[in-house]
Each structure stands twice: as structure tokens, then as C-alpha cells.
Design a protein around this motif. Structure first.
Motif, mmCIF file in Angstrom:
data_model
loop_
_atom_site.group_PDB
_atom_site.id
_atom_site.type_symbol
_atom_site.label_atom_id
_atom_site.label_comp_id
_atom_site.label_asym_id
_atom_site.label_seq_id
_atom_site.Cartn_x
_atom_site.Cartn_y
_atom_site.Cartn_z
ATOM 1 N N VAL A 62 22.077 25.935 15.034
ATOM 2 C CA VAL A 62 22.511 25.739 13.646
ATOM 3 C C VAL A 62 21.319 25.420 12.748
ATOM 4 O O VAL A 62 21.172 25.971 11.647
ATOM 5 N N THR A 63 20.449 24.546 13.223
ATOM 6 C CA THR A 63 19.284 24.151 12.418
ATOM 7 C C THR A 63 18.263 25.278 12.325
ATOM 8 O O THR A 63 17.720 25.554 11.250
ATOM 9 N N ALA A 64 18.005 25.943 13.438
ATOM 10 C CA ALA A 64 16.996 27.006 13.450
ATOM 11 C C ALA A 64 17.380 28.163 12.547
ATOM 12 O O ALA A 64 16.523 28.771 11.898
ATOM 13 N N LEU A 65 18.682 28.473 12.487
ATOM 14 C CA LEU A 65 19.148 29.591 11.673
ATOM 15 C C LEU A 65 19.543 29.167 10.261
ATOM 16 O O LEU A 65 20.008 29.993 9.475
ATOM 17 N N SER A 66 19.356 27.870 9.969
ATOM 18 C CA SER A 66 19.703 27.334 8.641
ATOM 19 C C SER A 66 21.164 27.584 8.306
ATOM 20 O O SER A 66 21.523 27.900 7.166
ATOM 21 N N ALA A 70 25.034 21.295 9.677
ATOM 22 C CA ALA A 70 24.156 20.321 10.329
ATOM 23 C C ALA A 70 24.647 18.897 10.085
ATOM 24 O O ALA A 70 24.592 18.042 10.989
ATOM 25 N N ALA A 71 25.134 18.605 8.871
ATOM 26 C CA ALA A 71 25.632 17.257 8.572
ATOM 27 C C ALA A 71 26.834 16.919 9.450
ATOM 28 O O ALA A 71 26.952 15.794 9.966
ATOM 29 N N GLY A 97 15.106 22.479 16.309
ATOM 30 C CA GLY A 97 15.625 23.549 15.448
ATOM 31 C C GLY A 97 14.750 23.763 14.226
ATOM 32 O O GLY A 97 14.457 24.907 13.845
ATOM 33 N N ALA A 98 14.337 22.661 13.607
ATOM 34 C CA ALA A 98 13.466 22.769 12.431
ATOM 35 C C ALA A 98 12.134 23.421 12.796
ATOM 36 O O ALA A 98 11.589 24.232 12.031
ATOM 37 N N SER A 99 11.606 23.083 13.967
ATOM 38 C CA SER A 99 10.339 23.667 14.414
ATOM 39 C C SER A 99 10.469 25.163 14.659
ATOM 40 O O SER A 99 9.552 25.942 14.360
ATOM 41 N N PRO A 146 16.860 20.060 0.378
ATOM 42 C CA PRO A 146 17.468 20.819 1.485
ATOM 43 C C PRO A 146 16.477 21.023 2.623
ATOM 44 O O PRO A 146 15.386 21.553 2.420
ATOM 45 N N PHE A 147 16.881 20.588 3.813
ATOM 46 C CA PHE A 147 15.965 20.648 4.946
ATOM 47 C C PHE A 147 15.591 22.076 5.325
ATOM 48 O O PHE A 147 14.491 22.331 5.794
ATOM 49 N N PHE A 148 16.521 23.017 5.148
ATOM 50 C CA PHE A 148 16.198 24.387 5.556
ATOM 51 C C PHE A 148 15.089 24.965 4.664
ATOM 52 O O PHE A 148 14.261 25.757 5.131
ATOM 53 N N LEU A 149 15.047 24.543 3.392
ATOM 54 C CA LEU A 149 13.967 24.996 2.510
ATOM 55 C C LEU A 149 12.638 24.375 2.916
ATOM 56 O O LEU A 149 11.585 25.020 2.845
#
Length: 725
Positions: A62-66, A70-71, A97-99, A146-149
Motif C-alpha cells: 500500500v505504501t510503496a504504490l501510494s 495507509a492511515a 514501503g516508503a523506501s 502527503p507522505f507519498f509526495l
């Protein structure tokens, strides 16, 4: 786009499609989580390890693909695994995921960004390398970003993966804790937005300021450690002390005096520095004499009788000295004292970051202090350690002007601007010149087609140019001076009377006592400067040849503005030096003038460009003056008129270049130049005609075909309309 990138994009799109197809966005909602909490709790109790690993895997995806959710996943971590295990699982999964998102953005987009905006990316990477961890921590701590940005944006920078992962993990823990803790009370939550109340958000904003505050504290501690072993004066003699009275030093002192600061300028030799005494002024004076000699020698080009050029070399050199003397008052101590500058004749060396020990020309010694100090000690010609060279009493751009007897045979080492200018000048004044260059072309910083024009002109005039020749030794044979050069594995013997060394310059730093400050010069002697022109200490600056990287008088003046303004007002705001639009001219005939990217540099940096070229032989003024050799070349992004670089090879090239420099500085494109009325017949019309060449190449062909049909219709000519179709 290569195959690997296409595969990764395809995998990402497929995963997103599967997520949407399985209604993942409907599953990861607060209502759905609350509705199935009891059943999920029961299954997890029987399959704890599998559930935990499965949860982490899904969270990573979920995090890797934005993807949205996530919340909710973080709430679920607290609801199903408790505050400690849930916090660990959510923080580790979100970091991984963020990495992965960070790496995907870097792999897919960074190369393209670097090719198109190289300088912007370099500046961004430099800032990230210096303060990136602080900025990332601030962005992570404040959940309004936004973390994905953040993942995507940081992937486009040069930040190291381990730095990104570690800072992200630590900085996301507070926010993750809030959501995981809320998840332990899942049934009482009415909406996800309730978790982050205004008070909680304010607390996170204040927490987000912590890295920036820490950055300031680290800076204070670093400066305290840097200045720790020195005792700061309670009172200062000056606001600014400037070491060196050349171009950079004079401009620095002038600016300080103009804003009413108390400033002293210390010069151990002659005011005006190299530019006035041994560089720009004398070289341009002798070049002009050489031009006149060449015009007289070829007067038949202008319908006149050719004249045998006669004259005394001593007389020419006397004229050079008269011109120096005529310009000298512009840089004199008397003028600068009237402006408010204390001019001191003497030698200065550092005693502390605020103090200089000055030995006056009369032998008197004193210590002077100032809040800021500028080093503008210039440079000197570099003499390479070639065996036997020093025994030849070599000439350089520094001692050349003391020459009274014209050498019959002059050997010039170096094919750069100084070597080329003086080779042509001495040859036109009657000296037999041999120019030796170890590289494959003259003016190596210019494009090959530019260097070719200069080479052909030199060869046409009779200058012997030896490319790919490396001087290996000097000796005297039977009373004759001889140089030996390596060329394709063989030794080439070159007899000469005097040798002129023009292979570069080295900075003047030896007498400054930099050791007391712990400042170590670079290999070429230049001082390592920051973007604000400071040298290790925030109150010590360098500008001009001693700072590099550009050895031009106008570059020295440009740097001096930043050094003096930052030295006087740097506690309030600091300005970063900007080299994006820095022109230069080589005063050969034809002149070579350039600003911005060359075609070769664009290719090396992967910058896609459109090249527009205009032949000066088509310019009416050039034809009228019989100076038709040369061209203008302008680089723009394909299909756009924004100027990335321009070079003018030809008569008055430096003056023509000014228009392109102004346009680049103020963001004016070729369309603006084309739309400007230029008087006829002038050399600067060439700039407009170059813009016209670009416009012709980028004309909208579809519209032109329609216009052709329209005009045919207006003439009532059906055949014209038919043929146009």
C-alpha cells in the motif's frame, strides 16, 4: 525509455489495477474495519505470526504504490496487535514501503530530470547533501504533508537510501504512535479525521520545527568549535578588511565604502592587480597594435596600397605602458581614498578569523581587526616543472611587458585564450611564432567547429600550430635554445629564441598564514569557497582568481559583490553566487565570445538542444568591412526559443554576444530579439538574423500551407488552390 523501466511501470500499473479490481479502496475504510473487527481478532488469535507477516506485506505494498488506506492500516495495527507490536509493525512496514517508492521514483524519473535540468538538480543535490536530513525529518514530523509526495520528491534527489530510510523511520514514529494508539480504541472512533484534532496537529507542527531548531543549534555549536581557540576582539577597527587591490578587491572595497562601512584595502604591490598591470589592459593594447599592423599589411583588401609595416618593438611596448598609466588613476589609491577606503601599502597575513598582521611597505607592523575579511589576492601564471624550462628565462603574462627586444622566434606553450591571443599578436608584429598545445585542438573549452575557425585563421596567417605535442624538455645546443616535444611516440625538436608559458594560473595564498585558521587550499592554490563565497569561517570570504573557478576580471567583480554584501550583511541574509549567465571573450581575430552551454557540453550533460546557426558572411556590415569569416551558434530546447547558450566567432564577437547575454539573464527568448528593431547596417543585426533562422526552422508549416491556399483564393486562382493542396 528502456525495457527495465517499462517492466516496472507495467508491474506498478498491474498492481494498482488489481487493488482497484478487488475493491481494495472499499475494504480499507474505517467502517469496514469496525464492522469486521471481532472476526479478524478471532482469526489473528489463531494465526498470529501469519497475520503479522501478512499485515506487514500488505502495508508495504500500500505504501510503496501510494495507494489510499495507509492511515486505516495504521489504525488496524493498534486494533489487532496492540500498541507495542502494532507500532513496530506499522513503522517498519511504512519505512520499507516508503523506501521502495523512493527507489522507484529515482529509477524511473531521476535520469530524465538530470538530463533536462542538470544545473537545477546539481544545486538541489548539494542542498540535500548538506541539510537534507533536517528537511526530511521536518516533513515527516508534520502530517499535513502527503507522505507519498515526500517519497516521490526525495527519490528525485541525490539523498542516500540509508539516510532516507533511517530519518523516515525515526521521524514517522510519533505520528504512527498517535494512529496506533487510537487504533487500540477503534470502536470509539467516529471518523479518521477526529484522530488529528487541531490541538494534535499544532503539536506536530511544533514538533516538526524541532529538526530546524536542531539545525540552528548544530550550526551554533559548529561555529563555537570553529572559533573556540581564538579570542574575538571586543571592538573592531573596521567593518571590512580586503586583502588585494586587483579587480575583486577593488570592487569589494568600493561596495563597502558605498554603503558607508569602514573598510581598508591592503595591497603589497600595485593597485589594479593583474588586469591593469599585466593582463587585460596591456594584452589588449598590444593586440590592437598587431591589428593595425595586419590592416596595413593587407591594405589592398580595402582598395589601398599595401604598406610595409615598420616600427620599433620598444615603441610598441612604450605605448602599452602609456595606456596602463592612462588607466591607472581609475584604480589608484588616491581615487579610492576619496571614495572612503583606507588604502594600505603592505602585506597581510591572518592572526585570527578577525585579525590581520600587516607589514607596511616602510617596515612598520600593526594588527588590524574587522568583523569580516575578504581574500582577493589574485593569481599568477603557472610554470610547469618541465626539465630545463626555468633555465630558459621563460616569459609569462606577468613579465612579458618588461620585454624591450622583439624575439625573432617565439615558442608559445599553451593553446588557451592567453596563448592564442599573444601568439597571433606577436606573429602580426613580425615574430615567427610556434604554438604548442598538448591537446587535440586550440581553445579546448570551446566546440570543435569554433576552435577550427581560429586554427584555420592562424594557419592562414603563417603561425605554426603544433597540436598533440607535449613539451618534455628544454636545453641549449651550440648556443641555440631548443625545446623537445613528444608527438606520436617521437621527439620533435623546436629551436627558439624566447619561450612564453601560457598553460594556466595558480592562486596567490602562500603568505596569508592560512595554517593558523586550518584552511587548506586546493591543488591549484585556490581557496575552497561555499556558495556565499565564504571560506570555512562565516566571516572570511574569497573572490577573484584566488577563489576560482573562472579566471576573468568580470567574474572577479561578480564574486566581489557577493563576498562584500555577505561580509557586511550576512548576519541578516546571505546571497548565493550565480554563475548561470557568465560570458567570456577570447580576443583573437576572429574573436570567440560565449555564454552558457556549448554544444559539446550539452551533449556531455545529456541536454537535448536545437542548434541554430547564422553565417556572418551573409551580414551586410561584415561584407562592407571585409570581415566575413565566422558564425553565430545558439542553443535552445527543441522547438522553444529559450536561450541555453550562444557563441559568436567573428569580428566584434564580444559586442554581439552582449545581446544574447542580456536575453539569457532576463529570460528573453529569440522571439523577443527578432521582434526588436536593430539599426541597419550594424554588427548586432546578426543577433536578429540568428533569431530569424530559428523562427524559420520552427515556422508552423500547417498554418503556412493554409495561408498559401487562402492567398490563392484571394487572387481568385483555382489552380493555385489546387497546387497548394
Amino acid at each position: 525509455m528502456n525495457r527495465q523501466k517499462m517492466i516496472i511501470i507495467a508491474v506498478i500499473l498491474a498492481a494498482v489495477a488489481v487493488f482497484i479490481g478487488l475493491d481494495g479502496h472499499e475494504m480499507l475504510t474505517l467502517e469496514n474495519l469496525q464492522r469486521h473487527q471481532a472476526a479478524i481478532d478471532q482469526w489473528i488469535a489463531a494465526n498470529t505470526t501469519t497475520a503479522l507477516l501478512g499485515f506487514i506485506s500488505v502495508y508495504i505494498v500500500v505504501t510503496a504504490l501510494s495507494l489510499p488506506g495507509a492511515a486505516i492500516m495504521t489504525l488496524a495495527a493498534g486494533a489487532f496487535f496492540g500498541i507495542f507490536a502494532g507500532l513496530l509493525a506499522a513503522s517498519v512496514a511504512s519505512t520499507i514501503g516508503a523506501s521502495l517508492a523512493f527507489l522507484a521514483a529515482r529509477f524511473l524519473l531521476r535520469d530524465t530530470l538530470r538530463k533536462r535540468y542538470r544545473k537545477t538538480v546539481e544545486r538541489m543535490d548539494k542542498g540535500i547533501k548538506k541539510d537534507g536530513a533536517f528537511y526530511l525529518a521536518t516533513l515527516r514530523l508534520v502530517p499535513v504533508f502527503p507522505f507519498f509526495l515526500i517519497n516521490l520528491a526525495m527519490g528525485l534527489t541525490g539523498m542516500k537510501l540509508r539516510t532516507y530510510a533511517l530519518v523516515s523511520w525515526l521521524a514517522m514514529i510519533p505520528g504512527t504512535f498517535v494512529y496506533v494508539n487510537a487504533g487500540t480504541q477503534l470502536a470509539q472512533i467516529d471518523a479518521v479525521g477526529d484522530i488529528m484534532s487541531a490541538d494534535v496537529l499544532l503539536a506536530f507542527v511544533l514538533l516538526g520545527l524541532f529538526p530546524l531548531i536542531a539545525k540552528v543549534i548544530v550550526g551554533i555549536l559548529r561555529r563555537a568549535r570553529l572559533y573556540g581557540k581564538f579570542e574575538k576582539p571586543k571592538h573592531f577597527d573596521y567593518n571590512l578588511l580586503v586583502i588585494g587591490g586587483g579587480s575583486a578587491g577593488l570592487v569589494s572595497a568600493y561596495i563597502a565604502a558605498a554603503v558607508k562601512a569602514k573598510v581598508a584595502l591592503i595591497e603589497r604591490d600595485r593597485m589594479g592587480g593583474d588586469c591593469l598591470n599585466t593582463g587585460c589592459v596591456p594584452s589588449k593594447a598590444i593586440i590592437q597594435s598587431a591589428k593595425v599592423a595586419e590592416t596595413m599589411r593587407h591594405a589592398d583588401r580595402y582598395g589601398l596600397e599595401t604598406v610595409e609595416v615598420k616600427g620599433s618593438f620598444r615603441t610598441i611596448m612604450d605605448r602599452v605602458k602609456r595606456i596602463i598609466a592612462e588607466i591607472e588613476p581609475h584604480d589608484s589609491p588616491e581615487r579610492y581614498r576619496k571614495l572612503g577606503v583606507d588604502c594600505i601599502s603592505g602585506e597581510a597575513s591572518f592572526a585570527s578569523p578577525w585579525e590581520l598582521d600587516v607589514v607596511h611597505s616602510d617596515g612598520r607592523r600593526e594588527r588590524l581587526s574587522a568583523r569580516a575579511i575578504i581574500v582577493a589576492t589574485g593569481g599568477k601564471p603557472a610554470v610547469p616543472p618541465i626539465p630545463g624550462l626555468k633555465d630558459m628565462d621563460p616569459l609569462t603574462s606577468e613579465n612579458l611587458w618588461d620585454l624591450h627586444e622583439q624575439p625573432e622566434r617565439l615558442l608559445v606553450l599553451g593553446g588557451g585564450p592567453i596563448g592564442c591571443e599573444l601568439s597571433q599578436a606577436f606573429h602580426r608584429l613580425g615574430t615567427s611564432v610556434t604554438q604548442v598545445e598538448m591537446g587535440s585542438r586550440l581553445l579546448s573549452k570551446e566546440d570543435p567547429d569554433v576552435a577550427k575557425v581560429v586554427l584555420e585563421q592562424f594557419q592562414c596567417e603563417g603561425i605554426q600550430v603544433l597540436l598533440n605535442h607535449k613539451a618534455s624538455g628544454f636545453t641549449e645546443e651550440n648556443g641555440e635554445k631548443v625545446a623537445y616535444c613528444e608527438h606520436k611516440g617521437e621527439q620533435v625538436r623546436i629551436p627558439f629564441d624566447r619561450v612564453l608559458v601560457a598553460v594556466g594560473r595558480a592562486a596567490n595564498t602562500r603568505s596569508l598564514n592560512l595554517e593558523v585558521l586550518g584552511i587548506e587550499p586546493e591543488r591549484d592554490g585556490t581557496l575552497p569557497t561555499e556558495e556565499d563565497m565564504s571560506v570555512r569561517y562565516p566571516n572570511i570570504f574569497a573572490c577573484g582568481d584566488v577563489a576560482g573557478p573562472y579566471q576573468f576580471t568580470h567574474a572577479a567583480a561578480h564574486q566581489a559583490w557577493y563576498a562584500s554584501v555577505n561580509g557586511l550583511f550576512g548576519n541578516f541574509r546571505r546571497f548565493k553566487v550565480d554563475y548561470r549567465v557568465l560570458p567570456w571573450v577570447t580576443f583573437t581575430q576572429p574573436e570567440v565570445a560565449r555564454v552558457g552551454l556549448s554544444e559539446e557540453e550539452a551533449e556531455q550533460q545529456g541536454v537535448e538542444v536545437e542548434v541554430t546557426r547564422y553565417d556572418l558572411g551573409e551580414l551586410d556590415r561584415a561584407i562592407a568591412e571585409s570581415h566575413t569569416s565566422g558564425f553565430i551558434k545558439v542553443l535552445t530546447p527543441p522547438g522553444k526559443d529559450r536561450i541555453l547558450g550562444a557563441v559568436v566567432v567573428g569580428h566584434n564577437g564580444g559586442e554581439i554576444l552582449a545581446e544574447f547575454t542580456l536575453a539569457m539573464k532576463h529570460g528573453l527568448g529569440l522571439n523577443k530579439i527578432l521582434g526588436t528593431v536593430h539599426p541597419y547596417p550594424t554588427w548586432n543585426e546578426a543577433a536578429k538574423f540568428t533569431a530569424g533562422e530559428w523562427k524559420r526552422a520552427n515556422a508552423p508549416q500547417g498554418i503556412l500551407r493554409l495561408l498559401e491556399k487562402f492567398h490563392g483564393w484571394r487572387r481568385g486562382s483555382s489552380s493555385s488552390v489546387t497546387s497548394a493542396g
